[in-house]
Design a protein around this motif. Structure first.
Motif, PDB file in Angstrom:
ATOM      1  N   THR A  51     -26.836  28.678  18.265  1.00 18.10           N
ATOM      2  CA  THR A  51     -27.645  29.761  17.702  1.00 18.10           C
ATOM      3  C   THR A  51     -26.790  30.852  17.063  1.00 18.10           C
ATOM      4  OG1 THR A  51     -27.681  30.806  19.889  1.00 18.10           O
ATOM      5  CG2 THR A  51     -29.551  29.391  19.297  1.00 18.10           C
ATOM      6  N   VAL A  52     -25.507  30.869  17.388  1.00 15.85           N
ATOM      7  CA  VAL A  52     -24.589  31.843  16.777  1.00 15.85           C
ATOM      8  C   VAL A  52     -24.093  31.241  15.469  1.00 15.85           C
ATOM      9  CG1 VAL A  52     -22.451  33.134  17.035  1.00 15.85           C
ATOM     10  CG2 VAL A  52     -23.904  32.729  19.029  1.00 15.85           C
ATOM     11  N   THR A  53     -24.507  31.817  14.372  1.00 12.28           N
ATOM     12  CA  THR A  53     -24.274  31.180  13.071  1.00 12.28           C
ATOM     13  C   THR A  53     -23.007  31.635  12.356  1.00 12.28           C
ATOM     14  OG1 THR A  53     -25.648  32.863  11.998  1.00 12.28           O
ATOM     15  CG2 THR A  53     -26.736  30.825  12.712  1.00 12.28           C
ATOM     16  N   SER A  54     -22.460  32.789  12.727  1.00  9.25           N
ATOM     17  CA  SER A  54     -21.317  33.302  11.960  1.00  9.25           C
ATOM     18  C   SER A  54     -20.247  33.907  12.862  1.00  9.25           C
ATOM     19  CB  SER A  54     -21.788  34.353  10.948  1.00  9.25           C
ATOM     20  OG  SER A  54     -22.421  35.434  11.609  1.00  9.25           O
ATOM     21  N   LEU A  55     -19.033  33.872  12.346  1.00  7.10           N
ATOM     22  CA  LEU A  55     -17.878  34.475  13.016  1.00  7.10           C
ATOM     23  C   LEU A  55     -17.106  35.245  11.948  1.00  7.10           C
ATOM     24  CD1 LEU A  55     -16.209  34.599  15.709  1.00  7.10           C
ATOM     25  CD2 LEU A  55     -14.855  32.706  14.784  1.00  7.10           C
ATOM     26  N   ILE A  56     -16.952  36.547  12.147  1.00  8.51           N
ATOM     27  CA  ILE A  56     -16.368  37.412  11.126  1.00  8.51           C
ATOM     28  C   ILE A  56     -15.078  38.044  11.637  1.00  8.51           C
ATOM     29  CG2 ILE A  56     -16.831  39.272   9.489  1.00  8.51           C
ATOM     30  CD1 ILE A  56     -18.892  36.982   9.432  1.00  8.51           C
ATOM     31  N   PHE A  57     -14.029  37.970  10.822  1.00 13.96           N
ATOM     32  CA  PHE A  57     -12.762  38.627  11.134  1.00 13.96           C
ATOM     33  C   PHE A  57     -12.551  39.756  10.126  1.00 13.96           C
ATOM     34  CE2 PHE A  57     -12.248  34.490  13.047  1.00 13.96           C
ATOM     35  CZ  PHE A  57     -11.538  34.743  14.215  1.00 13.96           C
ATOM     36  N   ILE A  58     -12.248  40.943  10.636  1.00  9.72           N
ATOM     37  CA  ILE A  58     -12.026  42.113   9.790  1.00  9.72           C
ATOM     38  C   ILE A  58     -10.633  42.660  10.086  1.00  9.72           C
ATOM     39  CG2 ILE A  58     -12.899  44.380   9.097  1.00  9.72           C
ATOM     40  CD1 ILE A  58     -15.592  43.557  10.359  1.00  9.72           C
ATOM     41  N   TYR A  59      -9.913  42.982   9.025  1.00  6.75           N
ATOM     42  CA  TYR A  59      -8.553  43.489   9.202  1.00  6.75           C
ATOM     43  C   TYR A  59      -8.397  44.821   8.473  1.00  6.75           C
ATOM     44  CZ  TYR A  59      -3.449  43.480   9.446  1.00  6.75           C
ATOM     45  OH  TYR A  59      -2.138  43.808   9.698  1.00  6.75           O
ATOM     46  N   PRO A  60      -8.657  45.941   9.166  1.00  7.68           N
ATOM     47  CA  PRO A  60      -8.541  47.266   8.534  1.00  7.68           C
ATOM     48  C   PRO A  60      -7.110  47.654   8.198  1.00  7.68           C
ATOM     49  CG  PRO A  60      -9.829  47.333  10.577  1.00  7.68           C
ATOM     50  CD  PRO A  60      -9.122  46.021  10.545  1.00  7.68           C
ATOM     51  N   GLY A  61      -6.153  46.905   8.743  1.00  3.86           N
ATOM     52  CA  GLY A  61      -4.759  47.219   8.465  1.00  3.86           C
ATOM     53  C   GLY A  61      -3.956  47.513   9.712  1.00  3.86           C
ATOM     54  N   SER A  62      -4.641  47.856  10.783  1.00  4.61           N
ATOM     55  CA  SER A  62      -3.947  48.163  12.032  1.00  4.61           C
ATOM     56  C   SER A  62      -4.064  47.010  13.021  1.00  4.61           C
ATOM     57  CB  SER A  62      -4.510  49.450  12.643  1.00  4.61           C
ATOM     58  OG  SER A  62      -5.922  49.347  12.796  1.00  4.61           O
ATOM     59  N   SER A  63      -5.282  46.619  13.324  1.00  6.09           N
ATOM     60  CA  SER A  63      -5.496  45.523  14.269  1.00  6.09           C
ATOM     61  C   SER A  63      -6.657  44.658  13.801  1.00  6.09           C
ATOM     62  CB  SER A  63      -5.780  46.075  15.670  1.00  6.09           C
ATOM     63  OG  SER A  63      -6.930  46.899  15.647  1.00  6.09           O
ATOM     64  N   TYR A  80     -14.962  35.073   6.779  1.00  8.21           N
ATOM     65  CA  TYR A  80     -16.102  34.615   7.564  1.00  8.21           C
ATOM     66  C   TYR A  80     -16.050  33.107   7.773  1.00  8.21           C
ATOM     67  CZ  TYR A  80     -17.746  33.252   2.932  1.00  8.21           C
ATOM     68  OH  TYR A  80     -17.835  32.700   1.681  1.00  8.21           O
ATOM     69  N   PHE A  81     -16.680  32.686   8.859  1.00 11.17           N
ATOM     70  CA  PHE A  81     -16.886  31.272   9.163  1.00 11.17           C
ATOM     71  C   PHE A  81     -18.358  31.121   9.519  1.00 11.17           C
ATOM     72  CE2 PHE A  81     -12.503  32.225  10.000  1.00 11.17           C
ATOM     73  CZ  PHE A  81     -11.805  31.118   9.542  1.00 11.17           C
ATOM     74  N   ILE A  82     -19.051  30.257   8.807  1.00 12.41           N
ATOM     75  CA  ILE A  82     -20.486  30.058   9.033  1.00 12.41           C
ATOM     76  C   ILE A  82     -20.731  28.587   9.342  1.00 12.41           C
ATOM     77  CG2 ILE A  82     -22.798  30.249   8.035  1.00 12.41           C
ATOM     78  CD1 ILE A  82     -21.704  32.391   6.170  1.00 12.41           C
ATOM     79  N   ARG A  83     -21.467  28.326  10.411  1.00 11.11           N
ATOM     80  CA  ARG A  83     -21.749  26.937  10.767  1.00 11.11           C
ATOM     81  C   ARG A  83     -22.816  26.364   9.838  1.00 11.11           C
ATOM     82  NH1 ARG A  83     -22.295  25.780  15.927  1.00 11.11           N
ATOM     83  NH2 ARG A  83     -21.649  27.756  16.828  1.00 11.11           N
ATOM     84  N   ARG A  84     -22.611  25.131   9.416  1.00  9.21           N
ATOM     85  CA  ARG A  84     -23.570  24.458   8.543  1.00  9.21           C
ATOM     86  C   ARG A  84     -24.775  23.935   9.322  1.00  9.21           C
ATOM     87  NH1 ARG A  84     -21.674  22.540   3.467  1.00  9.21           N
ATOM     88  NH2 ARG A  84     -19.472  22.989   3.075  1.00  9.21           N
TER      89      ARG A  84
END
Length: 252
Positions: A51-63, A80-84
């Protein structure tokens, strides 16, 4: 390099490889990131819960930050990674087939505009790519592509506080098809497109002129004089932008 990461789970290694390549940081930083229990829990939740459709990675520059939903107001580059399919992602899953993944700009509208102008329009708008399509389908798709381009253009302007006037479809052929002794008439489709877009322009301009500085008061707010000044400043800038666009159209 991602190959140097000491992570046994191939699923995590697959994601780490892309994340490291996208954000261009050392593999040991991802190891430290994944060593945190909360980050590990979020990533595993994406793998294990269909049921979890997406995984998002954000890199503001510090962590590096990981989350399961797209950010409402992204302020940094992300991927992003989205399940088909709504299936559990196991260690035997072919991730290239199970996932859709890519980069997301901190300015999604700009990215969408680039996608439309540099990919969608050149590919779908090129009649050479319509060789096996029926004429009706080809014409319809070309029209939708051009309408999409205009819509994205207008929305991008609105996000910047500007009213952008889209050019009529087919205006690039006006000079080529200019009336001569042997050709006294323009293409009727071009004339119709110009008439249609001018009507759209009037609606856009009317919306700008209708804006009232008293609106905050009508909404029960208590604006200061600075709000009034800022309103007229923005409105003047917007009207000047419209005026310059109209002048440019007449100079073509």
């Amino acid at each position: 390099m991602a190959e140097d990461i000491e992570i046994e789970d191939d699923r995590v290694l697959f994601i780490a490889t892309y994340v490291i390549k996208t954000f261009k940081f050392r593999s040991d930083r991802f190891e430290k990131f994944y060593a945190l229990e909360e980050n590990k829990r979020i990533i595993n939740e994406f793998f294990e819960k269909p049921t979890v459709t997406s995984l998002i990675f954000i890199y503001p520059g510090s962590s590096l930050v990981v989350q399961l939903e797209f950010p409402a107001n992204p302020k940094a580059k992300s991927c992003y990674f989205i399940r088909r399919y709504k299936e559990q992602i196991t260690k035997e899953t072919n991730l290239n087939k199970a996932l859709i993944y890519g980069d997301l700009s901190y300015s999604p509208l700009e990215q969408l505009s680039g996608l439309v102008n540099e990919v969608l329009v050149p590919v779908l708008g090129n009649e050479k790519n319509h060789g096996t399509w029926p004429y009706v389908v080809s014409t319809d798709i070309s029209q939708h592509v051009k309408n999409t381009k205009s819509a994205v253009f207008v929305v991008t302007g609105q996000a910047k506080g500007k009213t952008l006037l889209p050019l009529p479809v087919g205006t690039e052929r006006v000079v080529e098809d200019a009336p001569t002794e042997s050709n006294e008439k323009f293409d009727r489709n071009i004339v119709h497109a110009i008439e249609t877009v001018v009507i759209d322009w009037t609606h856009q301009i009317r919306e700008v002129l209708k804006k009232d500085s008293a609106q905050p008061l009508l909404e029960g707010l208590n604006p200061t004089p600075f709000v009034e000044i800022e309103f007229w400043k923005n409105k003047a800038t917007n009207l000047e932008c419209i005026y310059e666009q109209v002048l440019l159209c007449f100079s073509i």
